[in-house]
Design a protein around this motif. Structure first.
Motif, short mmCIF file in Angstrom:
data_model
loop_
_atom_site.label_atom_id
_atom_site.label_comp_id
_atom_site.label_asym_id
_atom_site.label_seq_id
_atom_site.Cartn_x
_atom_site.Cartn_y
_atom_site.Cartn_z
N SER A 123 0.86 -1.19 0.00
CA SER A 123 0.00 0.00 0.00
C SER A 123 0.90 1.23 0.00
O SER A 123 2.12 1.12 -0.03
CB SER A 123 -0.92 0.00 1.23
N LEU A 124 0.29 2.40 0.06
CA LEU A 124 1.07 3.64 0.08
C LEU A 124 1.94 3.75 1.33
O LEU A 124 2.90 4.51 1.34
CB LEU A 124 0.15 4.85 -0.02
N SER A 125 1.61 2.99 2.37
CA SER A 125 2.42 3.02 3.59
C SER A 125 3.60 2.06 3.52
O SER A 125 4.40 1.99 4.43
CB SER A 125 1.57 2.71 4.82
N GLY A 126 3.71 1.30 2.42
CA GLY A 126 4.82 0.37 2.26
C GLY A 126 4.35 -1.07 2.21
O GLY A 126 3.19 -1.35 1.90
N ILE A 127 5.26 -1.98 2.52
CA ILE A 127 4.96 -3.41 2.50
C ILE A 127 4.76 -3.91 3.93
O ILE A 127 5.53 -3.55 4.81
CB ILE A 127 6.09 -4.20 1.81
N GLY A 128 3.75 -4.72 4.13
CA GLY A 128 3.48 -5.30 5.44
C GLY A 128 2.91 -6.69 5.26
O GLY A 128 2.77 -7.20 4.15
N MET A 129 2.58 -7.32 6.37
CA MET A 129 1.96 -8.65 6.34
C MET A 129 0.49 -8.51 6.73
O MET A 129 0.16 -7.79 7.68
CB MET A 129 2.65 -9.60 7.32
N VAL A 130 -0.35 -9.22 6.02
CA VAL A 130 -1.77 -9.24 6.33
C VAL A 130 -2.13 -10.62 6.88
O VAL A 130 -1.65 -11.64 6.38
CB VAL A 130 -2.64 -8.88 5.10
N PHE A 131 -2.91 -10.62 7.94
CA PHE A 131 -3.41 -11.84 8.57
C PHE A 131 -4.94 -11.78 8.48
O PHE A 131 -5.53 -10.78 8.90
CB PHE A 131 -2.98 -11.91 10.04
N GLY A 132 -5.54 -12.80 7.92
CA GLY A 132 -6.98 -12.74 7.73
C GLY A 132 -7.69 -14.03 8.04
O GLY A 132 -7.12 -15.11 8.02
N MET A 133 -8.98 -13.89 8.32
CA MET A 133 -9.86 -15.04 8.47
C MET A 133 -11.24 -14.61 8.03
O MET A 133 -11.57 -13.42 8.03
CB MET A 133 -9.84 -15.60 9.89
N GLY A 134 -12.02 -15.59 7.61
CA GLY A 134 -13.35 -15.25 7.13
C GLY A 134 -14.28 -16.44 7.18
O GLY A 134 -13.89 -17.56 7.52
N TYR A 135 -15.51 -16.16 6.80
CA TYR A 135 -16.53 -17.19 6.78
C TYR A 135 -17.47 -16.89 5.62
O TYR A 135 -17.82 -15.73 5.37
CB TYR A 135 -17.31 -17.22 8.10
N ASN A 136 -17.88 -17.93 4.91
CA ASN A 136 -18.80 -17.78 3.79
C ASN A 136 -20.21 -18.14 4.24
O ASN A 136 -20.50 -19.29 4.55
CB ASN A 136 -18.38 -18.67 2.62
N PHE A 137 -21.08 -17.14 4.25
CA PHE A 137 -22.49 -17.38 4.54
C PHE A 137 -23.18 -17.70 3.22
O PHE A 137 -23.00 -16.99 2.23
CB PHE A 137 -23.12 -16.15 5.19
N LYS A 138 -23.96 -18.77 3.19
CA LYS A 138 -24.65 -19.18 1.96
C LYS A 138 -26.15 -19.00 2.13
O LYS A 138 -26.70 -19.24 3.19
CB LYS A 138 -24.34 -20.64 1.63
N SER A 139 -26.76 -18.55 1.04
CA SER A 139 -28.20 -18.48 0.96
C SER A 139 -28.59 -19.00 -0.42
O SER A 139 -28.48 -18.27 -1.41
CB SER A 139 -28.68 -17.04 1.15
N GLY A 140 -28.96 -20.26 -0.50
CA GLY A 140 -29.21 -20.88 -1.80
C GLY A 140 -27.92 -20.93 -2.60
O GLY A 140 -26.92 -21.47 -2.15
N SER A 141 -27.91 -20.34 -3.78
CA SER A 141 -26.71 -20.31 -4.60
C SER A 141 -25.90 -19.03 -4.39
O SER A 141 -24.89 -18.82 -5.05
CB SER A 141 -27.06 -20.48 -6.08
N LEU A 142 -26.33 -18.15 -3.47
CA LEU A 142 -25.63 -16.90 -3.19
C LEU A 142 -24.58 -17.11 -2.11
O LEU A 142 -24.87 -17.62 -1.03
CB LEU A 142 -26.62 -15.83 -2.73
#
Length: 193
Positions: A123-142
């Protein structure tokens, strides 16, 4: 020979259908919280930030995010799929700013929709490390993937030049500051095929 060819076509079709269900590529919107530092100063004051002030003096900031995620899969099998995600986001548009960010995240996605990963962020602030987690909520085919990511700030050294014109004095003040930790929540969507 026809039977073998038909079996291969069906197997490839099933594998492709499975791959399409698990792919979560698509648009992303979100918000990010940025702790006090030069990024937050820029969001608050833009190019009017006085360089004679210490970085981080304007406090933390919030900004919206808009972008896109692409992904590739590897080690696909069973209940866990290895993924590589490329996420490009732009923040600050609600304030007339253009703050681009690009991340490449390697991780895993479980069959229950939970995923996690780590990788570099530019990013404009330079290089860093990103740590992420997520969850996929499903509604039918969405698919509605929701992710939380953290990019820790870095400790930096700064210098402020002081001038006293009455006595013709000049001195430097050294100080430490943090570039600002970014905590983002993003929401995406796509349709399973």
């Amino acid at each position: 020979m026809k039977r073998i060819l038909l079996t291969l076509v069906l197997a490839l079709g099933l594998l492709t259908a499975n791959a399409q269900i698990e792919k979560l590529a698509g648009p992303r919107i979100g918000v990010t919280y940025i702790t006090a530092g030069p990024i937050a100063d820029f969001i608050h004051e833009g190019f009017d930030f006085d360089e004679d002030d210490k970085f981080g003096t304007s406090g933390p900031a919030f900004t919206t995010l808009y972008g896109w995620q692409w992904e590739s899969r590897f080690a696909d099998g069973g209940n866990v799929t290895g993924i590589v995600e490329w996420v490009v986001l732009v923040g600050g548009m609600e304030k007339g700013l253009f703050l681009p960010s690009a991340s490449s995240i390697i991780g895993a996605r479980m069959d229950n929709g939970l995923e996690f990963g780590v990788g570099p962020n530019l990013s404009l602030s330079g290089i860093g490390m990103v740590f992420g987690m997520g969850y996929n909520f499903k509604s039918g085919s969405l698919n509605l993937p929701v992710s939380i990511s953290v990019i820790p700030g870095r400790k930096m050294d700064g210098t402020i030049d002081h001038h006293d014109d009455d006595y013709n004095n000049h001195w430097e003040e050294k100080y430490e500051y943090n570039t600002g930790t970014r905590i983002a929540i993003t929401l995406g969507f796509n349709m399973s095929k």
